[in-house]
Design a protein around this motif. Structure first.
Motif, short mmCIF file in Angstrom:
data_model
loop_
_atom_site.label_atom_id
_atom_site.label_comp_id
_atom_site.label_asym_id
_atom_site.label_seq_id
_atom_site.Cartn_x
_atom_site.Cartn_y
_atom_site.Cartn_z
N VAL A 1 2.13 6.69 -6.96
CA VAL A 1 1.17 7.65 -7.52
C VAL A 1 1.65 9.09 -7.29
N LEU A 2 2.27 9.33 -6.12
CA LEU A 2 2.70 10.69 -5.82
C LEU A 2 3.95 11.10 -6.61
N PHE A 3 4.90 10.16 -6.73
CA PHE A 3 6.20 10.62 -7.23
C PHE A 3 6.57 10.11 -8.61
N SER B 1 0.82 -1.21 0.00
CA SER B 1 0.00 0.00 0.00
C SER B 1 0.86 1.26 0.00
N GLY B 2 1.94 1.22 0.79
CA GLY B 2 2.83 2.37 0.85
C GLY B 2 3.44 2.65 -0.52
N LEU C 1 2.19 1.87 -3.33
CA LEU C 1 1.12 2.36 -4.20
C LEU C 1 1.01 3.88 -4.08
N ILE C 2 0.96 4.36 -2.82
CA ILE C 2 0.83 5.80 -2.61
C ILE C 2 2.06 6.53 -3.15
#
Lengths: 368, 301
Positions: free
Chosen positions: A341-343, A334-335, A337-338
């Motif tokens: 998407v952010l970087f 999950s980490g 994934l975030i």
């Protein structure tokens, strides 16, 4: 009008990869072979997400449910009608594609979060239907046994161990023996795991090849056009609603194949094999791969399979408690994934390509 | 009597879905994001509530503690995650799906961290009052004091929320930023701060939904309880039925969904618990795609 030159389908490349995988499968330990099967299943499932989300721009959180449709179709046909395995897989593709067609017709009227929420409701709801129909076997599910064909492989014990630098002629020679007897001289003996890997890897290669060529066809271009600007695509004569439904149907069919293969590698089909977490990890794999980069699915799949192992090592190194150890993989997935998407929102491969293009553009402009 | 029972159960469950739907609507109005992590936030807040109950011994202290905890956490998510997201992932093929993926990732992170801290086993929050049904004329209803309490608290919160939105300057700012952020900014509304406030309110509403969903069930909860997935899906569906943009719509959508599910379970089959919301959603989307109180703009987000 610009006439595009006929693109190569890269068939020889896929065949070569297949041969290499086949040879490799004979020389690695059983655990890795079975992980290879899982990777192949993920490759297929994630490429269906890339086709749907990356190209046609539709988000599905319900691909776990579509995989379940394929798996149940294959298992029920196998048990009730004793169909040959290959027909079971074909049926899995067709059943899931029909499910995808129905879902896609609803989906064409939806977009973005609405579609995500609807497919999410499906992912939670559909597996519970197994309890409604006795033929699906309730919580225990049905078994789906795919064993290797009944031949006793003649392992030639005297054969010398093969090195990868061994000359080509001897490899070809051995390949011939293998094709004749089903066993590679000096290779690990035939096992169910190896058989599963061969089926899964072959299926992965065929579906990757198919997806790649669909994406490079007029269909792929019309999906991208519809994703980029729906109105412009319609003005260019594309029936965007129909093209979205088609994307959903094809993607679902591929997911169904992945589902049947997953069931094969577990040995049974049950609702618990297709939890919501499965749909989520497929999406994670697609995002890690780069949502529009088909080649990246291999990276995405390997990461998904490797994370539990890495997490295990990390947890042991830190000497952490059991609850941390069991939940570390989920946290990392999950980490990641975030963070992705952010970087690197469009995937590491795409990011690298964009940076390179930018760099080259800057370079050529300074030259002038 | 059975009819009345079914209706009352439906209304109670529906009022909890309404709260969750309100959380979705508040977030959607402030940042145009459907927050799939809402269920995770509700889960985390329920654990805050559990800690408060076990330390301080009172459900009535736990409720505001969970609400405040949920609100602070949601505000932090908006301040950190959502602002980064707008900055980095607002172009390219990912732009349309980035918020969905990011909130799903957040859901996974919350769930894993919660399990690491509190463990995966069932914990228990004891309901403050009895869940034994009222007895009328010698017949026992399924409707209990607890269910009545849930209903009353939800209604009180809804009235407070509507006063906030309709009668205060803050409510005006919230509505203005939702409908026309640029104009609101020009009129001196601090749109960014208002967005964070929208998330915080949603976090508090989700916290109440999580606590009540737990005590309205058997009181047990764990990170893997299906209750929270159900809360996520039902809340989302209720919000969509209501048009996703309207608080009143969310409430009506929640009640409609709760009552429909209750009737399906009673009169069709109790095994349809998980598939019923999906079917109801599909029917609503086909029959009335703009929602009960939606503007006629269709489902293009």
């Amino acid at each position: 009008m610009h006439k595009s030159k006929k693109q190569s389908t890269h068939l020889p490349l896929f065949i070569l990869v297949g041969v290499v995988l086949f040879i490799l499968s004979n020389f690695i330990e059983e655990l890795r072979v079975s992980q290879g099967t899982t990777i192949a299943v993920y490759v297929i499932a994630i490429s269906s997400i890339i086709l749907l989300t990356g190209y046609s721009g539709q988000v599905s959180l319900g691909h776990g449910a579509l995989m379940a449709i394929g798996a149940y179709a294959a298992a029920v046909l196998r048990l009730e009608f004793n169909l040959p395995i290959i027909l079971c897989f074909v049926a899995a593709v067709l059943a899931a594609a029909i499910g995808g067609l129905l879902l896609g017709m609803a989906a064409a009227r939806l977009s973005g979060p609405y579609l995500a929420g609807t497919t999410l409701a499906l992912a939670i709801g559909l597996p519970s239907l197994a309890n409604q129909f006795p033929i699906l076997g309730g919580e225990q599910g049905r078994e789906f046994k795919v064993g290797p064909p009944d031949f006793e492989p003649e392992v030639v014990a005297a054969a010398e161990p093969l090195t990868f630098f061994g000359n080509v002629l001897s490899i070809l020679d051995k390949l011939q023996t293998t094709l004749a007897t089903g066993a590679w001289p000096g290779a690990s003996p035939m096992s169910t795991y190896k058989w599963w890997f061969w089926i899964a890897a072959l299926a992965a290669l065929i579906s990757m090849w198919t997806v790649r060529n669909i994406l490079n066809s007029a269909y792929g271009r019309s999906w991208r056009a519809g994703r980029g600007n729906e109105v412009a695509a319609q003005l260019a004569g594309i029936n965007t609603a129909r093209s979205k439904v088609l994307a959903f149907t094809i993607s679902a069919g591929i997911a169904g194949l992945a589902g049947a293969l997953l069931a094969m590698s577990i040995g049974t089909v049950s609702p618990s094999a297709f939890p919501l977490a499965l749909s989520f990890s497929l999406l994670t794999g697609a995002v890690l791969a780069g949502i529009t980069t088909l080649g990246g699915v291999i990276i995405g799949s390997v990461i998904l399979v490797a994370i539990p192992e890495i997490a295990d090592v990390v947890a042991h190194r830190l000497g952490s408690s059991e609850s941390v150890t069991t939940n570390l993989p989920g946290l990392i997935v999950s980490g990641l994934l975030i963070l992705t998407v952010l970087f690197v929102p469009n995937g590491p491969v795409e990011q690298h390509r964009a940076r390179k293009a930018k760099h080259e553009a800057a370079h050529s402009s300074t030259k002038k | 009597m059975q009819l009345l029972n079914t209706l009352l159960i439906g209304i109670t469950a529906g009022s909890i879905y309404s709260l969750m739907a309100i959380a979705f609507v508040l977030v959607w109005r402030s940042t145009r994001v459907v927050n799939f992590a809402q269920a995770g936030m509700a889960l985390l807040s329920t654990y805050f509530g559990y800690e408060a109950v076990s330390r301080l011994g009172s459900f009535w202290i736990a409720l505001p503690v969970a609400m405040i905890g949920g609100a602070i956490f949601a505000a932090l998510v908006e301040l950190i995650l959502m602002r980064l997201l707008v900055k980095h992932a607002s172009s390219g093929p990912i732009a349309g799906v980035a918020p969905i993926i990011a909130t799903l990732g957040l859901l996974g992170v919350i769930k894993s961290v919660v399990t690491m801290i509190w463990g995966g086993q069932d914990l228990r929050i004891v309901a403050p009052i009895s869940n034994n049904g009222f007895t009328i004329n010698g017949e026992t209803l399924v409707f209990s004091p607890l269910k009545l309490l849930v209903l009353v608290v939800v209604m009180v919160l809804l009235i407070m929320l509507s006063i906030l939105f309709q009668k205060t300057n803050l409510g005006l700012a919230l509505r203005a930023s939702a409908h026309a952020p640029e104009i609101a900014r020009l009129s001196g509304v601090r749109v960014d701060a208002v967005r964070t406030l929208g998330w915080a309110l949603a976090g508090a509403a989700g916290a109440v939904a999580g606590l009540f969903q737990t005590v309205n069930g058997n009181g047990n909860f764990s990170p893997d309880s299906i209750e929270f997935s159900l809360l996520l899906v039902s809340g989302f569906i209720a919000a969509v039925i209501g048009g996703l943009d309207s608080l009143l719509g969310a409430v009506l959508g929640g009640l409609f969904l709760g009552i429909s599910i209750s009737f399906v379970l009673m009169y069709v089959s109790s095994g349809l618990f998980f598939i019923a919301p999906f079917v109801i959603l599909l029917i609503v989307l086909f029959v009335r795609p703009q929602g009960i109180i939606g503007v006629k703009a269709g489902r293009r987000a």
